[in-house]
Write a protein that holds these residues in place. Structure first.
Motif, PDB file in Angstrom:
ATOM      1  N   GLY A 232       4.941  15.108  -2.258  1.00 53.14           N
ATOM      2  CA  GLY A 232       4.159  13.973  -1.776  1.00 53.14           C
ATOM      3  C   GLY A 232       2.895  13.748  -2.560  1.00 53.14           C
ATOM      4  O   GLY A 232       2.045  12.948  -2.166  1.00 53.14           O
ATOM      5  N   ARG A 233       2.735  14.437  -3.688  1.00 52.88           N
ATOM      6  CA  ARG A 233       1.537  14.219  -4.494  1.00 52.88           C
ATOM      7  C   ARG A 233       1.796  13.042  -5.414  1.00 52.88           C
ATOM      8  O   ARG A 233       2.909  12.836  -5.882  1.00 52.88           O
ATOM      9  CB  ARG A 233       1.222  15.463  -5.332  1.00 52.88           C
ATOM     10  N   LEU A 234       0.755  12.296  -5.676  1.00 53.50           N
ATOM     11  CA  LEU A 234       0.894  11.119  -6.522  1.00 53.50           C
ATOM     12  C   LEU A 234       0.563  11.467  -7.960  1.00 53.50           C
ATOM     13  O   LEU A 234      -0.479  12.033  -8.235  1.00 53.50           O
ATOM     14  CB  LEU A 234      -0.079  10.041  -6.037  1.00 53.50           C
ATOM     15  N   LEU A 237      -0.671   5.869  -9.924  1.00 55.95           N
ATOM     16  CA  LEU A 237      -0.714   4.663  -9.098  1.00 55.95           C
ATOM     17  C   LEU A 237      -1.038   3.558 -10.087  1.00 55.95           C
ATOM     18  O   LEU A 237      -2.182   3.348 -10.460  1.00 55.95           O
ATOM     19  CB  LEU A 237      -1.799   4.782  -8.028  1.00 55.95           C
ATOM     20  N   LEU A 245      -4.862  -5.705  -2.856  1.00 56.49           N
ATOM     21  CA  LEU A 245      -4.174  -5.049  -1.754  1.00 56.49           C
ATOM     22  C   LEU A 245      -5.169  -4.272  -0.917  1.00 56.49           C
ATOM     23  O   LEU A 245      -6.107  -3.692  -1.446  1.00 56.49           O
ATOM     24  CB  LEU A 245      -3.140  -4.046  -2.289  1.00 56.49           C
ATOM     25  N   THR A 246      -4.943  -4.236   0.386  1.00 56.17           N
ATOM     26  CA  THR A 246      -5.820  -3.441   1.246  1.00 56.17           C
ATOM     27  C   THR A 246      -5.304  -2.014   1.301  1.00 56.17           C
ATOM     28  O   THR A 246      -4.162  -1.739   0.918  1.00 56.17           O
ATOM     29  CB  THR A 246      -5.834  -4.015   2.671  1.00 56.17           C
ATOM     30  N   GLY A 247      -6.138  -1.135   1.832  1.00 55.05           N
ATOM     31  CA  GLY A 247      -5.754   0.270   1.957  1.00 55.05           C
ATOM     32  C   GLY A 247      -4.527   0.447   2.825  1.00 55.05           C
ATOM     33  O   GLY A 247      -3.670   1.289   2.557  1.00 55.05           O
ATOM     34  N   LEU A 250      -1.368  -0.265   0.978  1.00 59.94           N
ATOM     35  CA  LEU A 250      -1.076   0.849   0.081  1.00 59.94           C
ATOM     36  C   LEU A 250      -0.375   1.958   0.830  1.00 59.94           C
ATOM     37  O   LEU A 250       0.541   2.604   0.324  1.00 59.94           O
ATOM     38  CB  LEU A 250      -2.367   1.403  -0.526  1.00 59.94           C
ATOM     39  N   GLN A 251      -0.816   2.183   2.056  1.00 56.12           N
ATOM     40  CA  GLN A 251      -0.240   3.216   2.892  1.00 56.12           C
ATOM     41  C   GLN A 251       1.247   2.964   3.110  1.00 56.12           C
ATOM     42  O   GLN A 251       2.065   3.877   3.031  1.00 56.12           O
ATOM     43  CB  GLN A 251      -0.979   3.210   4.233  1.00 56.12           C
ATOM     44  N   MET A 254       3.151   3.927   0.118  1.00 55.24           N
ATOM     45  CA  MET A 254       3.300   5.384  -0.011  1.00 55.24           C
ATOM     46  C   MET A 254       4.492   5.883   0.794  1.00 55.24           C
ATOM     47  O   MET A 254       5.286   6.690   0.313  1.00 55.24           O
ATOM     48  CB  MET A 254       2.048   6.120   0.465  1.00 55.24           C
TER      49      MET A 254
END
Lengths: 278, 240
Positions: A232-234, A237, A245-247, A250-251, A254
């Motif tokens: 699950g590490r990025l 991006l 885009l808002t946070g 983005l969620q 993910m």
């Protein structure tokens, strides 16, 4: 039906919006659905490792050749991994023959960043003799058919090809100081992480769709690529401009990337398991 | 032709902890950007120009446009944006091409290209010195140069760099040394209207929660940068 195809040519955005209102796309997919992904490894006999990935119509072939080289002076115990993405006129009308265009260079840089950030292989594993000899892996990613989402296909092809690479054992002869290659004894590379890319296209500043085709990429107001490993590490991006885009949005991306990673991992495990008895 | 050296620290020193570029010093969580300065209209040939300084990182930007466009590159309903990034030494390579694409797409998202169809707007960036956070500095310089040229935009944008070190501490606007030692470096471009994420490029490994933390910190820091833009422009236009 005649007017639908006419609208698609003349007013592609309006045509698309009609489908998006119903939460689906002209090819019948849902907004969060990927195209059929198929992968084939080891098809190029002359390469040390190879793979062919098809994401719907987008086809990318990756061939890896291992050659000898001197390690860099500032890192004498590291080898090199040199990726190159080739977008030729074969894959799309947009490209001309000659030096790599912008899209090819950006894609090559993206793949180089993914290799560097995800630490997919430890460069120290490629060193044969510190300061004198190391492996250089030339990864050539050739796009055979460009129907959008080239980054996801390239990342997947690279990962599958690296898993397929077999390097022969090399010993340095003490007396002659020459390298002796034992082609009979080959070993696979130690792949430490499995980065998987998930690309999104932003429509009308608000709607996010997964795995855009070329037509969708052209109509989109922005794109986003998320590269995630199995923990699950990025690793990356990559959002080259486009609508904001808002946070929270983005969620959502993910979480979709996490499910995509599981899908891809499952596919890869199946392919490699079926290859094991060799 | 009034060129004004705008010392960012003077106006906003109370809000931003001024840091000299070479010696980072202790940085707390939240906003601790380096001392920045901006100078506009310093070149006579381009339609707009700006020089942006962040600590020791300095980038000079020039904007030509809206101007004549080659028929092969023209778009019938909007302006064609082009970005050229020249490194301090050496020839531009693949990494520069990648950065040019990032900056170009960010500008395309804010510039109102539809008002100038079949024209070209060229942004030329020259790296004067690189001491960390280069891409963010390039974005800021490009934005100021576009404003100086009078190119219509729907919002301003700014670049913020975050670095995460091995224990997960967040650092904003890292120096070159901090970037090298960091586990992950994230660069964001945020717009001035709603602080939405316009562009992002990252290096290194990090988790999803860390990404959200960095994004939140970048959004807070961007308030200071936008305030600096506003004051810089106010000072410039109030005198003339």
């Amino acid at each position: 039906k005649h007017s639908a195809s006419l609208e698609r040519t003349v007013e592609p955005l309006e045509y698309y919006r009609r489908f998006l209102k119903e939460n689906c796309r002209p090819d019948g997919r849902e907004l969060g659905e990927f195209r059929t992904t198929t992968v084939n490894v080891g098809s190029i006999g002359t390469a040390d490792g190879s793979s062919l990935v098809k994401l719907g119509n987008t086809t990318v072939i990756c061939g890896i050749k291992a050659e000898f080289g001197a390690p860099p002076t500032d890192a004498p115990d590291k080898g090199y991994v040199v990726p190159n993405v080739d977008l030729s006129p074969l894959c799309s009308w947009k490209f001309r023959s000659g030096p790599p265009g912008e899209e090819a260079q950006v894609a090559s840089q993206f793949i180089a960043d993914v290799i560097e950030n995800s630490q997919i292989i430890q460069k120290e594993d490629l060193c044969i003799s510190s300061g004198k000899l190391a492996w250089v892996l030339y990864c050539d990613l050739i796009c055979l058919n460009h129907d959008g989402n080239i980054l996801d296909a390239c990342t997947f092809a690279l990962l599958a090809a690296l898993k397929n690479v077999q390097l022969p054992e090399v010993t340095i002869n003490e007396e002659t100081a020459l390298a002796e290659v034992n082609l009979k004894k080959k070993s696979y590379l130690n792949i430490r992480t499995h980065p998987v890319a998930t690309s999104f296209a932003v429509f009308d500043d608000t709607l996010l769709i997964v795995d855009p085709t070329e037509e969708e990429e052209h109509l989109a107001t922005g794109t986003l690529t998320v590269v995630m490993d199995e923990e699950g590490r990025l690793c990356c991006l990559h959002k080259p401009g486009g609508s904001g885009l808002t946070g929270a949005k983005l969620q959502d991306c993910m979480s979709r990337a996490v499910t995509r990673h599981k899908e891809v991992k499952k596919l890869m495990d199946e392919v490699f398991k079926s290859m094991k008895p060799k | 032709m009034c060129s004004e050296a705008m010392e960012g620290a003077m106006q906003t020193e109370s809000k931003i902890r001024a840091d000299s570029g070479t010696d980072p010093g202790p940085r707390g969580p939240g906003c601790s950007l380096r001392h920045f300065a901006c100078e506009q209209n310093l070149l006579s040939r381009p339609d707009g120009s700006a020089s942006f300084l962040q600590g020791d990182t300095s980038v000079l930007a020039g904007v030509y446009g809206p101007a004549e466009v080659k028929v092969s590159k023209e778009i019938f309903n909007k302006a064609t944006l082009e970005v050229i990034l020249r490194p301090k030494t050496g020839l531009p390579g693949v990494a520069e091409k990648s950065r040019e694409r990032l900056i170009r797409n960010t500008c395309e998202a804010v510039v109102l290209g539809a008002l100038h169809p079949r024209t070209s707007i060229t942004v030329v960036l020259q790296v004067i010195s690189d001491a960390g956070s280069l891409l963010a500095c390039c974005l800021n310089a490009a934005c100021m140069a576009l404003v100086d040229a009078g190119v219509p935009m729907r919002a301003l944008f700014c670049g913020i760099t975050c670095a995460l070190d091995s224990d997960g501490t967040l650092m904003l606007d890292p120096t070159a040394k901090q970037e090298k030692e960091a586990r992950a470096v994230l660069t964001f471009a945020l717009d001035s209207v709603e602080r939405k994420l316009l562009m992002s490029t990252t290096k290194g490994l990090y988790s999803d929660t860390e990404l959200q933390q960095c994004l939140a910190a970048a959004q807070t820091a961007s308030t200071h940068v936008f305030r600096f833009y506003r004051e810089s422009l106010q000072r410039r236009y109030s005198k003339s």
